[in-house]
Design a protein around this motif. Structure first.
Motif, PDB file in Angstrom:
ATOM      1  N   GLY A 177       2.052   6.949 -16.944  1.00 48.32           N
ATOM      2  CA  GLY A 177       3.481   7.146 -16.743  1.00 48.32           C
ATOM      3  C   GLY A 177       3.809   7.620 -15.332  1.00 48.32           C
ATOM      4  O   GLY A 177       4.776   7.160 -14.715  1.00 48.32           O
ATOM      5  N   LEU A 178       3.001   8.550 -14.808  1.00 45.35           N
ATOM      6  CA  LEU A 178       3.203   8.998 -13.430  1.00 45.35           C
ATOM      7  C   LEU A 178       2.979   7.856 -12.447  1.00 45.35           C
ATOM      8  O   LEU A 178       3.711   7.725 -11.452  1.00 45.35           O
ATOM      9  CB  LEU A 178       2.255  10.157 -13.119  1.00 45.35           C
ATOM     10  CG  LEU A 178       2.579  11.506 -13.773  1.00 45.35           C
ATOM     11  CD1 LEU A 178       1.476  12.507 -13.483  1.00 45.35           C
ATOM     12  CD2 LEU A 178       3.920  12.032 -13.273  1.00 45.35           C
ATOM     13  N   GLU A 179       1.989   7.018 -12.718  1.00 43.71           N
ATOM     14  CA  GLU A 179       1.766   5.855 -11.854  1.00 43.71           C
ATOM     15  C   GLU A 179       2.989   4.940 -11.846  1.00 43.71           C
ATOM     16  O   GLU A 179       3.392   4.428 -10.789  1.00 43.71           O
ATOM     17  CB  GLU A 179       0.541   5.080 -12.330  1.00 43.71           C
ATOM     18  CG  GLU A 179      -0.789   5.742 -12.039  1.00 43.71           C
ATOM     19  CD  GLU A 179      -1.954   4.894 -12.497  1.00 43.71           C
ATOM     20  OE1 GLU A 179      -2.614   4.274 -11.642  1.00 43.71           O
ATOM     21  OE2 GLU A 179      -2.203   4.845 -13.712  1.00 43.71           O
ATOM     22  N   GLY A 180       3.572   4.719 -13.012  1.00 47.58           N
ATOM     23  CA  GLY A 180       4.747   3.856 -13.075  1.00 47.58           C
ATOM     24  C   GLY A 180       5.929   4.430 -12.304  1.00 47.58           C
ATOM     25  O   GLY A 180       6.643   3.704 -11.609  1.00 47.58           O
ATOM     26  N   GLU A 181       6.147   5.744 -12.415  1.00 45.72           N
ATOM     27  CA  GLU A 181       7.267   6.365 -11.715  1.00 45.72           C
ATOM     28  C   GLU A 181       7.067   6.313 -10.204  1.00 45.72           C
ATOM     29  O   GLU A 181       8.003   5.988  -9.444  1.00 45.72           O
ATOM     30  CB  GLU A 181       7.427   7.810 -12.179  1.00 45.72           C
ATOM     31  CG  GLU A 181       7.863   7.941 -13.632  1.00 45.72           C
ATOM     32  CD  GLU A 181       7.903   9.386 -14.086  1.00 45.72           C
ATOM     33  OE1 GLU A 181       7.674  10.278 -13.228  1.00 45.72           O
ATOM     34  OE2 GLU A 181       8.151   9.635 -15.287  1.00 45.72           O
ATOM     35  N   LEU A 182       5.858   6.624  -9.732  1.00 46.84           N
ATOM     36  CA  LEU A 182       5.596   6.577  -8.292  1.00 46.84           C
ATOM     37  C   LEU A 182       5.616   5.144  -7.787  1.00 46.84           C
ATOM     38  O   LEU A 182       6.057   4.876  -6.659  1.00 46.84           O
ATOM     39  CB  LEU A 182       4.251   7.232  -7.972  1.00 46.84           C
ATOM     40  CG  LEU A 182       4.174   8.740  -8.204  1.00 46.84           C
ATOM     41  CD1 LEU A 182       2.818   9.271  -7.751  1.00 46.84           C
ATOM     42  CD2 LEU A 182       5.298   9.467  -7.468  1.00 46.84           C
ATOM     43  N   GLY A 183       5.121   4.201  -8.608  1.00 49.64           N
ATOM     44  CA  GLY A 183       5.179   2.798  -8.201  1.00 49.64           C
ATOM     45  C   GLY A 183       6.609   2.308  -8.055  1.00 49.64           C
ATOM     46  O   GLY A 183       6.926   1.555  -7.124  1.00 49.64           O
ATOM     47  N   ALA A 184       7.490   2.734  -8.962  1.00 50.57           N
ATOM     48  CA  ALA A 184       8.900   2.345  -8.851  1.00 50.57           C
ATOM     49  C   ALA A 184       9.536   2.964  -7.614  1.00 50.57           C
ATOM     50  O   ALA A 184      10.349   2.323  -6.934  1.00 50.57           O
ATOM     51  CB  ALA A 184       9.660   2.773 -10.105  1.00 50.57           C
ATOM     52  N   ARG A 185       9.170   4.184  -7.299  1.00 48.84           N
ATOM     53  CA  ARG A 185       9.713   4.815  -6.093  1.00 48.84           C
ATOM     54  C   ARG A 185       9.218   4.114  -4.842  1.00 48.84           C
ATOM     55  O   ARG A 185       9.970   3.915  -3.878  1.00 48.84           O
ATOM     56  CB  ARG A 185       9.307   6.294  -6.060  1.00 48.84           C
ATOM     57  CG  ARG A 185      10.036   7.102  -4.992  1.00 48.84           C
ATOM     58  CD  ARG A 185       9.554   8.530  -4.974  1.00 48.84           C
ATOM     59  NE  ARG A 185       9.696   9.166  -6.278  1.00 48.84           N
ATOM     60  CZ  ARG A 185       9.215  10.381  -6.548  1.00 48.84           C
ATOM     61  NH1 ARG A 185       8.555  11.051  -5.630  1.00 48.84           N
ATOM     62  NH2 ARG A 185       9.389  10.892  -7.748  1.00 48.84           N
TER      63      ARG A 185
ATOM     64  N   SER B  42       0.362  -4.371  -3.903  1.00 48.54           N
ATOM     65  CA  SER B  42      -0.977  -3.802  -4.080  1.00 48.54           C
ATOM     66  C   SER B  42      -0.948  -2.583  -4.986  1.00 48.54           C
ATOM     67  O   SER B  42      -1.868  -2.364  -5.778  1.00 48.54           O
ATOM     68  CB  SER B  42      -1.556  -3.430  -2.709  1.00 48.54           C
ATOM     69  OG  SER B  42      -1.718  -4.568  -1.896  1.00 48.54           O
ATOM     70  N   ALA B  43       0.103  -1.772  -4.872  1.00 46.21           N
ATOM     71  CA  ALA B  43       0.219  -0.603  -5.739  1.00 46.21           C
ATOM     72  C   ALA B  43       0.409  -1.015  -7.198  1.00 46.21           C
ATOM     73  O   ALA B  43      -0.138  -0.380  -8.111  1.00 46.21           O
ATOM     74  CB  ALA B  43       1.380   0.275  -5.279  1.00 46.21           C
ATOM     75  N   SER B  44       1.170  -2.079  -7.430  1.00 45.93           N
ATOM     76  CA  SER B  44       1.333  -2.584  -8.794  1.00 45.93           C
ATOM     77  C   SER B  44       0.001  -3.072  -9.347  1.00 45.93           C
ATOM     78  O   SER B  44      -0.344  -2.799 -10.509  1.00 45.93           O
ATOM     79  CB  SER B  44       2.362  -3.707  -8.806  1.00 45.93           C
ATOM     80  OG  SER B  44       2.505  -4.248 -10.096  1.00 45.93           O
ATOM     81  N   ALA B  45      -0.761  -3.787  -8.517  1.00 47.01           N
ATOM     82  CA  ALA B  45      -2.080  -4.243  -8.956  1.00 47.01           C
ATOM     83  C   ALA B  45      -3.027  -3.072  -9.163  1.00 47.01           C
ATOM     84  O   ALA B  45      -3.884  -3.102 -10.053  1.00 47.01           O
ATOM     85  CB  ALA B  45      -2.660  -5.214  -7.918  1.00 47.01           C
ATOM     86  N   LEU B  46      -2.864  -2.024  -8.368  1.00 49.22           N
ATOM     87  CA  LEU B  46      -3.707  -0.836  -8.525  1.00 49.22           C
ATOM     88  C   LEU B  46      -3.509  -0.196  -9.885  1.00 49.22           C
ATOM     89  O   LEU B  46      -4.466   0.276 -10.520  1.00 49.22           O
ATOM     90  CB  LEU B  46      -3.373   0.161  -7.413  1.00 49.22           C
ATOM     91  CG  LEU B  46      -4.193   1.452  -7.338  1.00 49.22           C
ATOM     92  CD1 LEU B  46      -5.625   1.147  -6.941  1.00 49.22           C
ATOM     93  CD2 LEU B  46      -3.567   2.421  -6.348  1.00 49.22           C
TER      94      LEU B  46
END
Length: 388
Positions: A215-223, A301-305
């Motif tokens: 969930g934290l990855e998704g929030e930071l990825g959206a930011r 790349s962050a989305s793929a990460l």
């Protein structure tokens, strides 16, 4: 009412020097007065707008490079590490009597320490807001409790019932998917599903360690994706700067032509230097375009990460730590992000955003002083009896 609008129009769009002297055209004195007002104001408006827009683009790049990208890398590393640690704990402790002697093994302890350090770096990195910091503290506390249950299972390695119950409870703290059947060991190199239906619950539904990290990855990825876009304020400031620079360039060229035809001034050095400064404006514009393109690539790349990295890839990569990392590994994606950020900028312009506004103010001051001197001299010479 038409006089102020006409004067404003002359300031923004000066008449051609070919029209000066014709009926209805402004006099030399009025032309100099209009230029004395328009050129400094256009300088300030153009350079201020460019400075703000370019500063926003560069600031987004620094935020991504210094905070968001490292945080996403560390979260992906922690997510994969805890799952590898769980697999190692299950494999080590189900060895019966041998497990009492061997314990959890070195891989488990290294992976738990690696996950703890990665979460600590995220907490200190500055990428999280207050709510996300609290969520990360919950994840760290759950990870400590998870380690306690695994260590209890290590102490009961000789008791299959108690050991499996403690490992199962540790699993429920780690993953939201049902735990694997203890009677059917997981094949080496594979990892059972950790989230329900392959998707981590989000928001208040996220209760396990892996789901909360995801969930934290998704929030930071959206930011990060939001910072990779141009944004309406930046586009608006860039449009204002573009219009102001066009008007400034046209007004400067016609002013220089006016001075050459009317005052026989071949080269006005201060105004000519302004033209040189205007020729440098495309450099920060090109740099801003490169930075935005790089941020767009970093967002991919962050989305793929977050989506493609897996404990299986990380476990395989750990067996050859000095070789070329796989593309979908955390190290491989981190390297790609670093290359994208380095390639998406012009290094000589790293500090240019702090010089744009001072350069505009300097040009405005030079234009004002120069045209004031010309106008003052013209007024003095044109007065009756000035030549006596």
């Amino acid at each position: 009412m038409t006089v102020p609008f006409r004067r404003t129009g002359r300031c923004l769009w000066p008449p051609s020097t070919a029209r000066l002297g014709r009926p209805g055209a402004p006099s030399n004195r009025a032309y100099l007065r209009d230029r004395l007002i328009a050129l400094p104001l256009l300088c300030v408006l153009a350079f201020a707008s460019l400075s703000w827009a370019y500063g926003q683009v560069r600031g987004d790049a620094e935020r991504v490079r210094g905070e968001l990208a490292p945080a996403l890398v560390d979260l992906a590393d922690a997510r994969a590490s805890v799952r590898i640690a769980q697999q190692e704990a299950q494999s080590s402790l189900r060895g019966g009597a041998a497990a009492e002697l061997a314990g959890l093994g070195e891989v488990y302890r290294k992976r738990i320490s690696r996950a703890t350090l990665a979460l600590g770096r995220v907490a200190r990195g500055g990428a999280l807001d207050v709510g996300q910091q609290q969520e990360l503290q919950v994840v760290s506390a759950l990870l400590d409790d998870y380690g306690t249950w695994v260590e209890q299972a290590e102490g009961h390695a000789a008791d299959p019932v108690l050991r499996d119950a403690e490992l199962m409870y540790a699993w429920t703290m780690l993953c939201s998917a049902p735990p694997p059947d203890p009677a059917r060991p997981t094949p080496a190199g594979t990892f059972p599903r950790c989230s329900v239906a392959g998707r981590a619950p989000a928001g208040a539904d996220a209760s396990t360690i892996v789901d909360r990290i995801t969930g934290l990855e998704g929030e930071l990825g959206a930011r990060l994706a939001a910072r990779a876009g141009w944004g309406t304020p930046v586009v608006g400031a860039a449009a204002v700067a573009a219009v102001a620079f066009v008007l400034l360039a046209l007004g400067l060229w016609r002013t220089l032509r006016f001075l050459r035809l009317r005052f026989r001034v071949s080269v006005c050095l201060p105004l000519a230097l302004m033209g040189v400064v205007l020729l440098l404006v495309p450099l920060p514009v090109a740099d801003a375009v490169l930075v935005r393109r790089a941020l767009h690539q970093v967002a991919g790349s962050a989305s793929a990460l977050a989506e493609r990295t897996s404990p299986a890839v990380e476990a395989a990569e750990a067996r050859d730590p000095f070789g070329t990392p796989p593309r979908d590994s955390v190290r491989g994606r981190s390297t790609a992000i670093g290359h994208q950020l380095s390639a998406g900028q012009l290094p000589p312009l790293d500090d240019a955003r702090h010089l744009i506004l001072p350069a505009g103010l300097l040009c405005a001051t030079a234009a004002a002083l120069t045209l004031y001197a010309f106008r003052r001299e013209y007024v003095l010479v044109s007065r009756p009896g000035a030549g006596s």
